[in-house]
Design an enzyme around this catalytic site. Structure first.
Site: not given
Length: 343
Positions: A54, A172
């Site tokens: 993205g 993450d």
């Protein structure tokens, strides 16, 4: 719906009826014609950043007269992923839903999730100005300079603690995913790999970028190797929980205290091996002047045995706050090691 009901992450549509992300995308309203315009000269696009799947654009909301950040999937992904594109869209919707549900000063507010007339999806959110924690760390030349970033690390840990209290594990966490604002803000970014308690996991998809992985097979590693817990490096997806985030936070504290991550390697495979098997260096081996109270917090967060770590970010935050209030080493007790002293 009470705060403990994390199944409500799919309840973001106006009807309040629980829907899977793939069903949600079918019912999204289409974009109001011409509402968002590129913030560049003549309405041209201004890209703030991008990842493997993205990108984020700076646009102007014509209705409200303000700049906002617009996140969308990269053009051409539908053609490249074929039948797997629906999974990618579901993950994109999940990220918007997770961020929207986590209403906290440390999470970027999401404004709306929309499907364009051509079928593509995007969501808009608050525009965040500043630099990443990674950039801030790179700019530091000494322990004293790195310690001025402690307030941002503290806010990061408390934001993750809030997410854990809502059943969300980030998976993450790294300095590149933390934004340090110009006025002291600390914001946790990129919730695309987040796991939500009580919901089916979204399968990992490939990522592109240095020292990052995202494999598509069951049991594959997910995240960024330098900040991965041993169980992440081993691909033990079933064991990824709050304590995996605690390890990543521990790596960041270790890096703030020493100027480097616990393990460095020239390849992902070698780094995985080091995270899983090599002896962990202590903070004081690399930086003898680091405050012992903070070094102890990092050491507990970086225990290979999951049960030996802090159980979640809230417990980590409690220990960090206590360490920040401990007296400075070698000084009288009247000089506390506090956030104000660090700054």
């Amino acid at each position: 719906m009470n705060d403990g009901d994390e199944s409500g992450l799919d309840d973001t549509m106006a009807s309040g009826v629980r829907r899977r992300p793939d069903v949600v995308t079918e019912r999204l309203q289409q974009e109001a014609e011409g509402r968002y315009r590129g913030a560049g000269e003549g309405g041209s696009s201004v890209e703030l950043g991008r990842g493997g799947l993205g990108r984020v654009l700076l646009v102007v909301d014509q209705h409200l007269g303000r700049e906002v950040a617009l996140k969308e999937l990269l053009p051409g992904l539908r053609e490249r992923h074929g039948d797997g594109f629906a999974e990618l869209e579901a993950r994109f919707v999940r990220e918007a839903q997770v961020m929207a549900r986590l209403e906290h000063p440390g999470v970027v507010p999401v404004h709306e999730l929309v499907r364009r007339a051509d079928g593509s999806l995007f969501f808009t959110m608050k525009r965040v100005s500043g630099r990443t924690l990674a950039q801030a760390l790179d700019a530091c030349a000494s322990l004293e300079e790195r310690l001025t970033l402690l307030p941002h690390l503290r806010e990061l840990v408390h934001t993750v603690a809030f997410a854990h209290s809502r059943g969300v594990v980030h998976r993450d966490l790294k300095p590149d995913n933390v934004m340090v604002g110009a006025f002291g803000e600390t914001l946790v970014l990129d919730w695309g790999l987040a796991r939500v308690q009580g919901q089916a996991d979204v399968r990992p998809l490939p990522q592109v970028g240095p020292m990052s992985v995202g494999l598509t097979t069951p049991g594959a590693a997910m995240g960024t190797p330098r900040y991965m817990s041993p169980e992440q490096a081993a691909g033990e997806v079933a064991h990824l929980d709050e304590r995996s985030d605690v390890w990543s936070l521990g790596v960041m504290l270790f890096e703030l205290l020493t100027g480097r991550a616990p393990f460095e390697a020239d390849s992902v495979a070698l780094l995985f091996d080091a995270v899983k098997n090599k002896p962990l260096p202590t903070v004081h081996e690399l930086e003898p002047r680091a405050p012992a109270s903070l070094a102890a917090v990092a050491a507990r967060a970086l225990q290979r045995a999951r049960e030996a770590r802090f159980k979640d970010a809230a417990e980590f935050a409690e220990a960090l706050d206590a360490a920040l209030l401990a007296p400075l080493e070698g000084r009288r007790r009247r000089a506390p090691w506090s956030i104000a002293a660090a700054v």
